[in-house]
Design a protein around this motif. Sequence first.
Motif, PDB file in Angstrom:
ATOM      1  N   GLY A   1     -28.811   3.014 -39.694  1.00  0.00           N
ATOM      2  CA  GLY A   1     -30.088   2.844 -39.029  1.00  0.00           C
ATOM      3  C   GLY A   1     -30.569   1.412 -38.893  1.00  0.00           C
ATOM      4  N   PHE A   2     -29.775   0.445 -39.364  1.00  0.00           N
ATOM      5  CA  PHE A   2     -30.221  -0.949 -39.333  1.00  0.00           C
ATOM      6  C   PHE A   2     -29.160  -1.864 -38.741  1.00  0.00           C
ATOM      7  CE2 PHE A   2     -32.983   0.922 -42.440  1.00  0.00           C
ATOM      8  CZ  PHE A   2     -34.200   0.292 -42.225  1.00  0.00           C
ATOM      9  N   LEU A   3     -29.646  -2.894 -38.085  1.00  0.00           N
ATOM     10  CA  LEU A   3     -28.806  -3.922 -37.498  1.00  0.00           C
ATOM     11  C   LEU A   3     -28.145  -4.737 -38.616  1.00  0.00           C
ATOM     12  CD1 LEU A   3     -28.186  -5.313 -34.729  1.00  0.00           C
ATOM     13  CD2 LEU A   3     -30.237  -6.679 -35.110  1.00  0.00           C
ATOM     14  N   HIS A   4     -26.863  -5.047 -38.469  1.00  0.00           N
ATOM     15  CA  HIS A   4     -26.141  -5.852 -39.455  1.00  0.00           C
ATOM     16  C   HIS A   4     -26.681  -7.278 -39.433  1.00  0.00           C
ATOM     17  CE1 HIS A   4     -22.839  -8.086 -41.284  1.00  0.00           C
ATOM     18  NE2 HIS A   4     -22.507  -6.935 -41.864  1.00  0.00           N
ATOM     19  N   GLY A   5     -26.823  -7.886 -40.587  1.00  0.00           N
ATOM     20  CA  GLY A   5     -27.331  -9.251 -40.674  1.00  0.00           C
ATOM     21  C   GLY A   5     -26.478 -10.249 -39.909  1.00  0.00           C
ATOM     22  N   GLY A   6     -25.168 -10.035 -39.895  1.00  0.00           N
ATOM     23  CA  GLY A   6     -24.282 -10.924 -39.148  1.00  0.00           C
ATOM     24  C   GLY A   6     -24.535 -10.842 -37.651  1.00  0.00           C
ATOM     25  N   ALA A   7     -24.867  -9.656 -37.175  1.00  0.00           N
ATOM     26  CA  ALA A   7     -25.184  -9.489 -35.750  1.00  0.00           C
ATOM     27  C   ALA A   7     -26.493 -10.209 -35.418  1.00  0.00           C
ATOM     28  CB  ALA A   7     -25.271  -8.011 -35.384  1.00  0.00           C
ATOM     29  N   MET A   8     -27.471 -10.139 -36.319  1.00  0.00           N
ATOM     30  CA  MET A   8     -28.728 -10.863 -36.109  1.00  0.00           C
ATOM     31  C   MET A   8     -28.467 -12.361 -36.098  1.00  0.00           C
ATOM     32  SD  MET A   8     -32.009  -9.298 -38.078  1.00  0.00           S
ATOM     33  CE  MET A   8     -31.315  -8.481 -39.483  1.00  0.00           C
ATOM     34  N   GLY A   9     -27.687 -12.827 -37.070  1.00  0.00           N
ATOM     35  CA  GLY A   9     -27.358 -14.249 -37.135  1.00  0.00           C
ATOM     36  C   GLY A   9     -26.593 -14.698 -35.902  1.00  0.00           C
TER      37      GLY A   9
END
Length: 132
Positions: free
Chosen positions: A40-48
Amino acid sequence: MIGGTLPPYAKGIGIEIDHDEDGNPVLFVDFSDRIQGRPGFLHGGAMGGLMEMAAMAALRAEMERRGEKMKLKPVNVQVEYMRGGTERRTYAMGKVTRAGRRVALVNAEAWQDDRSKPIALAQMKILLSPAE
């Protein structure tokens, strides 16, 4: 298009250019299984990665405005995660705070529904060298 085209990495995870705002490209990525971290959450690497692409696009747009062709080499990326990205479209935009002859500093922010509530912030230091 100001800021040029996006690299294969950006296209690979689904990042696209939404529009320009004050000469800076606003990028987005739609939530999908390929960028999901915990359920249910976006991966931190994808946000970065989204913020890095937004920062680089903003710097390329600045270089185009100046009429300068430069190679861009990221030296440092600092990301602050403020809240989890959920199952919706995520936007990001970079803003050049300084672009000298050899080094540029660029900030980026990522948000979802409400731009006044960013989900992450980033700061990048980028080396500049003349393109051959």
